[in-house]
Write an enzyme that holds these catalytic residues in place. Sequence first.
Site, PDB file in Angstrom:
ATOM      1  N   HIS A 147      11.376  11.024   4.491  1.00  0.00           N
ATOM      2  CA  HIS A 147      10.294  11.977   4.600  1.00  0.00           C
ATOM      3  C   HIS A 147       9.954  11.840   3.072  1.00  0.00           C
ATOM      4  O   HIS A 147      10.714  11.993   2.159  1.00  0.00           O
ATOM      5  CB  HIS A 147      10.758  13.441   4.705  1.00  0.00           C
ATOM      6  CG  HIS A 147       9.674  14.439   4.826  1.00  0.00           C
ATOM      7  ND1 HIS A 147      10.000  15.661   4.440  1.00  0.00           N
ATOM      8  CD2 HIS A 147       8.551  14.183   5.092  1.00  0.00           C
ATOM      9  CE1 HIS A 147       8.826  16.587   4.593  1.00  0.00           C
ATOM     10  NE2 HIS A 147       7.742  15.543   4.633  1.00  0.00           N
ATOM     11  N   ASP A 206      -5.100  -4.993   1.131  1.00  0.00           N
ATOM     12  CA  ASP A 206      -5.880  -6.224   1.452  1.00  0.00           C
ATOM     13  C   ASP A 206      -5.529  -7.559   0.926  1.00  0.00           C
ATOM     14  O   ASP A 206      -4.623  -7.359  -0.210  1.00  0.00           O
ATOM     15  CB  ASP A 206      -7.394  -5.905   0.972  1.00  0.00           C
ATOM     16  CG  ASP A 206      -7.893  -5.724  -0.223  1.00  0.00           C
ATOM     17  OD1 ASP A 206      -7.089  -6.457  -1.185  1.00  0.00           O
ATOM     18  OD2 ASP A 206      -8.470  -4.820  -0.584  1.00  0.00           O
ATOM     19  N   ASP A 221       3.044  12.534   6.666  1.00  0.00           N
ATOM     20  CA  ASP A 221       3.476  13.967   6.186  1.00  0.00           C
ATOM     21  C   ASP A 221       2.564  15.070   6.352  1.00  0.00           C
ATOM     22  O   ASP A 221       1.384  14.847   6.168  1.00  0.00           O
ATOM     23  CB  ASP A 221       3.876  13.813   4.594  1.00  0.00           C
ATOM     24  CG  ASP A 221       4.657  14.834   3.856  1.00  0.00           C
ATOM     25  OD1 ASP A 221       4.794  16.074   4.630  1.00  0.00           O
ATOM     26  OD2 ASP A 221       5.019  14.759   2.909  1.00  0.00           O
ATOM     27  N   MET A 267      -7.850   3.390  -2.258  1.00  0.00           N
ATOM     28  CA  MET A 267      -8.296   3.017  -3.756  1.00  0.00           C
ATOM     29  C   MET A 267      -9.681   3.301  -3.935  1.00  0.00           C
ATOM     30  O   MET A 267     -10.629   2.725  -3.070  1.00  0.00           O
ATOM     31  CB  MET A 267      -8.037   1.357  -4.050  1.00  0.00           C
ATOM     32  CG  MET A 267      -8.426   0.933  -5.378  1.00  0.00           C
ATOM     33  SD  MET A 267      -8.285  -0.748  -5.474  1.00  0.00           S
ATOM     34  CE  MET A 267      -6.314  -1.081  -5.475  1.00  0.00           C
ATOM     35  N   TYR A 275      -2.353   1.049  -8.102  1.00  0.00           N
ATOM     36  CA  TYR A 275      -1.254   0.327  -8.250  1.00  0.00           C
ATOM     37  C   TYR A 275      -0.005   0.842  -8.851  1.00  0.00           C
ATOM     38  O   TYR A 275       1.095   0.690  -7.979  1.00  0.00           O
ATOM     39  CB  TYR A 275      -1.923  -0.881  -9.636  1.00  0.00           C
ATOM     40  CG  TYR A 275      -2.840  -1.473  -9.072  1.00  0.00           C
ATOM     41  CD1 TYR A 275      -3.209  -1.854  -7.848  1.00  0.00           C
ATOM     42  CD2 TYR A 275      -3.638  -2.271 -10.209  1.00  0.00           C
ATOM     43  CE1 TYR A 275      -4.638  -2.918  -7.470  1.00  0.00           C
ATOM     44  CE2 TYR A 275      -4.645  -3.229  -9.943  1.00  0.00           C
ATOM     45  CZ  TYR A 275      -4.838  -3.528  -8.812  1.00  0.00           C
ATOM     46  OH  TYR A 275      -6.125  -4.289  -8.503  1.00  0.00           O
ATOM     47  N   TYR A 309     -11.394  -3.257  -1.062  1.00  0.00           N
ATOM     48  CA  TYR A 309     -10.875  -1.977  -0.819  1.00  0.00           C
ATOM     49  C   TYR A 309     -10.451  -1.545   0.384  1.00  0.00           C
ATOM     50  O   TYR A 309     -10.244  -0.054   0.754  1.00  0.00           O
ATOM     51  CB  TYR A 309     -12.066  -0.962  -1.519  1.00  0.00           C
ATOM     52  CG  TYR A 309     -12.377  -1.301  -2.741  1.00  0.00           C
ATOM     53  CD1 TYR A 309     -11.826  -0.849  -3.887  1.00  0.00           C
ATOM     54  CD2 TYR A 309     -13.651  -1.919  -3.006  1.00  0.00           C
ATOM     55  CE1 TYR A 309     -12.124  -0.994  -5.212  1.00  0.00           C
ATOM     56  CE2 TYR A 309     -14.141  -2.198  -4.114  1.00  0.00           C
ATOM     57  CZ  TYR A 309     -13.356  -1.662  -5.489  1.00  0.00           C
ATOM     58  OH  TYR A 309     -13.781  -1.946  -6.649  1.00  0.00           O
ATOM     59  N   ASN A 356      -7.453  -0.993   1.036  1.00  0.00           N
ATOM     60  CA  ASN A 356      -5.867  -0.355   0.639  1.00  0.00           C
ATOM     61  C   ASN A 356      -5.617   1.125   0.837  1.00  0.00           C
ATOM     62  O   ASN A 356      -6.537   1.745   0.809  1.00  0.00           O
ATOM     63  CB  ASN A 356      -5.901  -0.680  -1.059  1.00  0.00           C
ATOM     64  CG  ASN A 356      -6.186  -2.014  -1.231  1.00  0.00           C
ATOM     65  OD1 ASN A 356      -5.686  -2.988  -0.792  1.00  0.00           O
ATOM     66  ND2 ASN A 356      -7.213  -2.172  -2.001  1.00  0.00           N
TER      67      ASN A 356
END
Length: 144
Positions: A22, A30, A68, A78, A114, A132, A134
């Site tokens: 958790h 990508d 969560d 991103m 990142y 993008y 991601n």
Amino acid sequence: MLKGIDPLLGPEVLRALAAMGHGDEIALVDANFPAESVARGTVTGTALRIEADALRVLSAVLSVLPLDAHEPDPVLTMQVVGDPAAIPEVLAAAAPQLAALGVTPAGLERFAFYDRARRGFAVIRTAETRPYGNFLLRKGVINP
């Protein structure tokens, strides 16, 4: 192959998803993302791969990974460099899938993304070629 498990989820990915606890985070990234260099800092230490587009991988991972519900922003994406309010094509396409789970993703600046991915559990590099594509997913719990 296993019954009821998306065939995109191979043994390495399933092991990582099952081993996460958790609050642990996994990055789905990508084809342009620096997956190997970022993954060196993760628990797994190397990038995992799924050869499918980001939306297909997102669907496969979310078929087994609870998000969560105890903290805000269980899904991060991103931001577009120079235009943080922009919504890239791949994120717009993912929006209905995430909305069905009651989630609106929050954006992170490129280098913050990142850094966050580097501190995560694992990085899964997809075959997504749209920029993008991601996502950072924070694992939740399965209640009895």
